[in-house]
Design a protein around this motif. Structure first.
Motif, PDB file in Angstrom:
ATOM      1  N   ARG A  93      -7.693   3.468  -5.990  1.00  0.00           N
ATOM      2  CA  ARG A  93      -8.827   2.565  -6.239  1.00  0.00           C
ATOM      3  C   ARG A  93      -8.349   1.166  -6.575  1.00  0.00           C
ATOM      4  NH1 ARG A  93     -14.069   5.303  -8.115  1.00  0.00           N
ATOM      5  NH2 ARG A  93     -13.821   7.409  -7.312  1.00  0.00           N
TER       6      ARG A  93
ATOM      7  N   ARG B  17       0.797  -1.228   0.000  1.00  0.00           N
ATOM      8  CA  ARG B  17       0.000   0.000   0.000  1.00  0.00           C
ATOM      9  C   ARG B  17       0.827   1.275   0.000  1.00  0.00           C
ATOM     10  NH1 ARG B  17      -4.997  -0.274   3.811  1.00  0.00           N
ATOM     11  NH2 ARG B  17      -6.245  -1.784   2.682  1.00  0.00           N
TER      12      ARG B  17
ATOM     13  N   ASP C 259      -8.876   4.104   0.448  1.00  0.00           N
ATOM     14  CA  ASP C 259      -9.617   5.338   0.267  1.00  0.00           C
ATOM     15  C   ASP C 259      -8.684   6.384  -0.365  1.00  0.00           C
ATOM     16  OD1 ASP C 259     -11.768   7.386   0.968  1.00  0.00           O
ATOM     17  OD2 ASP C 259      -9.999   8.194   1.993  1.00  0.00           O
TER      18      ASP C 259
ATOM     19  N   GLY D 133      -7.168  -0.382  -3.535  1.00  0.00           N
ATOM     20  CA  GLY D 133      -8.254  -0.623  -2.604  1.00  0.00           C
ATOM     21  C   GLY D 133      -8.143   0.188  -1.324  1.00  0.00           C
TER      22      GLY D 133
END
Ligand code: FES
Ligand code: FES
Lengths: 734, 158
Positions: free
Chosen positions: A361, A283, A366, A364
């Motif tokens: 997106r 991430r 915000d 995944g």
């Protein structure tokens, strides 16, 4: 402080402000340009004979430069009239003057021009159908090549969990200052004088000196009021032609563009194609790649500023451990690329923000959280290795996100809410000087620039002097002087007036104080100024003197003169990260987070902006009313870039929409009154910690609108503007 | 080119024009023949509103009007703001609201709004007045301050 304190409002509201288009001198002739009929070709012949045969007509072309210019030639690189290659349609090939405008136009029309047309490069993508390969930079179409990298980008992409790659396209937008370019020129002996509508009298003087091959001391530029600049009135455009005609005619000559010519000759933002790729692991962004093809029109090699400077804005204000960026400035047969309020930065922010939203997106997460987690904070390092100074963007984003959530919860069906970020840095330009003159009853700021309407000179500089000297605004007067008398300054652009010139005002104010302290034999820190009746009075503990009583006999008519200076900041880029080309160093960091609420018509794709809010990092709002006005104006201009503005060219280089009817800027009913909030306390390089504000508010607008359109309709539009047609196509309605 | 004559009253003063080209536009007559340059030239194609004047009290684009067409009329421009009650009112409201930056669109907005106030009355709904200004472009203010100025011009005591 109410906006009404601006001293220019009265004269403008009474219709008595003299703009460039209003300038008139006794006996002046009217001029017209002879445009190139093709976008590219070899000039065979310009026959001025038929024009010269008309009564009262004076005509000048390339052949006349040898006799009209004192050194027989001007700048070899930038001849006033081309002798060989014609580089864009409407490029001036000659100029004529006559007693009336109608006669000048008729004379221009009878000039016989022969150009052997050559192949024109209009659509930049045709220069590199498959994108530049390893020797792309050697293409004759490439006039600028920039390349930078840092870290193991290849490794980052190889080991990534997600790679998101996209291509974006942005459009050409025009400044659309309502006042067209206009000037009146006079030549007497070796003195070349021009009254002109300009953001930079000294910049125009320098340009003219080079273009005409005359010393700067022979050129005098008198700035008029400016009917909007937005970057389009920073360099010389019409002045050389008007001066040449004035020299040839021995009379003053007026040259002004009509609005169609304003579009056709405008130096402004041109189209670009951008490829961006982001690698994500756990991430976190681990690698970025950006490639930019930027249309720079008929710019000359070495004179393109935008290619290198844009690259940083395309990466966005995000921490990027490894990256590689490469930009190509592509020479096309359009007028040269020129500045347009935060040149190309709103387009870059649209790309950076739309892309990061897409990445979030895919990953995944915000999108706002993903941004916040990667955002530069003070002490972070920019991709090119510059340390980030005080930066209010994270604080702005937090507040924008809270508002966006509220708006989203209230929004009716068919509406969407988006957040867009942007950043900027106050430019210092080439530096400059401020001169203050303290008389018995007022403080004068002697100044070459009139400002461009933003209030940065009339309100901004006055507010700085107010604060620095403790005098009320009604005792501070800006006095406009020509370049022959005013102190040098590089101009009203780059959001630099308050930020850079304002510092010189502070320095000059300190010099005034020191001077007064010396005369009164007291400590500088103890000196304060006040107005008592008519007089300006200087107080120190136990002493009270009027300024009048402190003036020396030789100062009685003028006052105490003090100067202050500011300089360009040193380049803080880590050159080890630069492979080739020049990049843009930041002086300070200004951020903005904007929120847009839009509705999207599900049949036509038409977008309407329903609500808008800006959280603007300003350091310190030196004059809140003027600062707010800058933000409101920037938002509206940004909405044009986002939704409607797009100059279109035919394959042979003809501008297809050179009218305000087809090149649509936002109208009163299309711009909601925005909510404006200043984020203060993250201090910038300007006086008292102020940051430049002329440009930053326009930057996040297309990004915020695009995010809102996506939220409302699902359409992820990767081209500007988000016209109804593009939105409909993305939604497969067409 | 045929020449023509026209007799106008401009901001209260008679203007007897002779030897004027047949196709001369009112905008050029005002600015260059009469030297009244408060009225601005923007697009000259009717798309920006900068050239708005009142002809017999009605808002008119001077760039699209031939001078000979308005022969005999009473023309009011920004240069006559001080002698017209609605123009003065709008001018005060715009100053108070700071409804201008570069000021180039301003004469057009002020005159157009004054025309609307004359035509619809000072009690006209704000939305109706704003609607009537759709033909006036401003590049600097983003219209927010202009909207505030219009609201003030409505409400401000005469
Ligand atoms: S100049 Fe008349 S509408 Fe633009
Ligand atoms: S104030 Fe500049 S165009 Fe309106």
């Amino acid at each position: 402080m109410s906006a009404a304190s601006r001293s220019d409002l009265g004269v403008k509201l009474a219709g008595r402000a003299e703009y460039g288009v209003d300038a008139e001198l006794p006996g002046m002739l009217w001029a017209a340009l002879v445009p190139s009929p093709v976008a590219h070709g070899r000039l065979r012949r310009v026959d001025l004979g038929p024009a010269r045969a008309l009564p009262g007509v004076v005509a000048v072309g390339a052949d006349d430069l040898a006799t009209l210019l004192p050194r027989g030639a001007g700048d070899a690189e930038r001849p006033i009239f081309p002798a060989g290659e014609v580089a864009y349609r409407h490029q001036p090939l000659a100029a004529v003057a006559a007693p009336t405008l109608a006669e000048a136009r008729r004379a221009a029309a009878v000039v016989r021009v022969e150009v052997e047309p050559g192949p024109a490069l209009i659509d930049l993508e045709t220069a590199f159908p498959d994108w530049p390969g390893p020797d792309g930079a050697r293409s004759p179409h490439v006039i600028a090549h920039v390349h930078a990298r840092h870290g193991d980008v290849e490794g980052a992409f190889r080991t990534a969990e997600h790679v998101v790659e996209e291509t974006y396209r942005t459009s050409s937008v025009h400044q659309v200052a309502l006042e067209p370019h206009a000037c009146v020129a006079t030549v007497r002996g070796d003195r070349w004088t021009v009254r002109t509508t300009t953001q930079s009298p000294f910049g125009v003087r320098e340009d003219l000196s080079l273009l005409l091959g005359v010393p700067e001391s022979s050129v005098v530029v008198e700035g008029t009021w400016v009917g909007g600049g937005f970057g389009g009135k920073g360099a010389s455009l019409l002045e050389p032609y008007a001066l040449l005609l004035a020299r040839a005619a021995g009379r003053p000559v007026r040259l002004a563009l009509d609005y169609r010519e304003e579009f056709e000759l405008g130096r402004t933002t041109l189209p670009a194609v951008i490829r961006v790729a982001t690698a994500v692991r756990d991430r976190r962004i681990v690698g970025r790649r950006v490639r930019l093809l930027l249309d720079v029109g008929a710019s000359l090699p070495g004179r393109d500023f935008a290619t290198g400077y844009s690259i940083g804005f395309l990466l966005g204000p995000y921490v990027t451990p490894t990256f590689e960026v490469e930009g190509y400035g592509i020479r096309t047969n359009k007028p040269p690329f020129g500045p347009h309020r935060a040149p190309f930065a709103p387009q870059c922010a649209f790309v950076a923000e739309s892309h990061i939203e897409e990445v979030a997106r895919v990953v995944g997460v915000d999108p706002v959280r993903f941004r916040a987690e990667h955002l530069w904070r003070e002490g972070a390092t920019t991709p090119l290795g510059q340390p980030v100074g005080p930066f209010g963007l994270a604080a702005a984003l937090e507040r924008a996100d809270a508002l966006a959530r509220r708006w989203r919860s209230e929004a009716p069906a068919g509406h969407g809410v988006g957040v867009g970020l942007g950043f900027w840095s106050t430019s210092t330009g080439a530096g400059g000087e401020a001169r203050l003159v303290l008389s018995a009853t007022e403080l004068r700021v002697e100044q070459g620039e009139r400002g461009i309407g933003s209030g940065s000179v009339l309100r901004g500089l006055v507010a700085v002097a107010e604060r620095a000297l403790g005098l009320p605004a009604d005792r501070i007067r800006i006095e406009y002087l020509s370049t022959a008398e005013a102190p040098f300054d590089s101009g009203v652009y780059g959001s630099r007036t308050v930020g850079a010139l304002g510092r010189a005002i502070v320095e000059a104010s300190d010099a005034v104080r020191a001077d007064l302290a010396g005369r009164m034999a007291v400590a500088v820190a103890d000196v304060s100024l006040a107005v008592e009746g008519e007089e300006i009075v200087v107080h120190a503990p136990g002493v009270r003197r009027t300024v009048r009583s402190l003036l020396r006999p030789d100062e009685a008519s003028r006052g105490i003169v003090a100067t202050g200076r500011h300089f360009a900041k040193p380049n803080a880029i880590d050159e080890r990260r630069v492979v080739t080309g020049s990049f843009y160093p930041y002086t300070d960091f200004t951020g903005a987070a904007h929120v847009a609420e839009v509705s999207v018509d599900r049949e036509t794709g038409a977008v309407r902006v329903e609500r808008y809010a800006a959280f603007q990092d300003v350091g310190v709002a030196v004059d809140p009313a003027t600062a707010r006005a800058q933000v409101e104006g920037g938002i509206a201009m940004g909405l044009g870039i986002a939704l409607t503005e797009e100059a279109l060219w035919s394959a042979d280089g003809r501008l297809l929409n050179p009218h305000l009817l087809d090149y649509r800027i936002p109208t009163l009913g299309e711009v909601p009154v925005p909510e404006v909030t200043f984020v203060e306390g993250f201090l910038g390089a300007g006086p008292f910690g102020a940051k430049g504000l002329g440009e930053p508010p326009i930057i996040p607008v297309p990004a915020a609108v695009a995010a809102a359109v996506r939220d409302a309709s699902g359409a992820h539009v990767t081209e500007l503007p988000l016209s109804a047609e593009r939105v409909a196509r993305t939604l497969k309605l067409l | 080119m045929t020449e023509t004559v026209a007799h106008l009253t401009v901001d209260g003063a008679p203007a007897d024009l002779a030897g004027m080209p047949d196709d001369e536009r009112l905008l050029d007559t005002l600015r260059w023949r009469l030297g009244r340059k408060g009225t601005k030239e923007g697009c000259r194609t009717g798309d920006c509103g900068a050239c708005t004047v009142l002809v017999d009290g009605r808002s008119t684009l001077a760039c699209l009007t031939l001078t000979r067409e308005v022969d005999g009329s009473d023309v009011t421009t920004i240069d006559g703001a001080a002698r017209d009650a609605e123009l003065s009112r709008v001018t005060r409201a715009f100053a108070e609201a700071g409804a201008l930056q570069c000021g180039y669109c301003t004469p057009g907005f002020v005159v157009a709004l004054a025309g609307l106030l004359k035509e619809r009355g000072r009690a006209a709904p704000l939305e109706e007045l704003l609607d009537g200004l759709q033909g006036n472009l401003c590049r600097c203010t983003g219209y927010a301050a202009i909207v505030r100025g219009v609201a003030l011009a409505r409400e401000e005591a005469p």
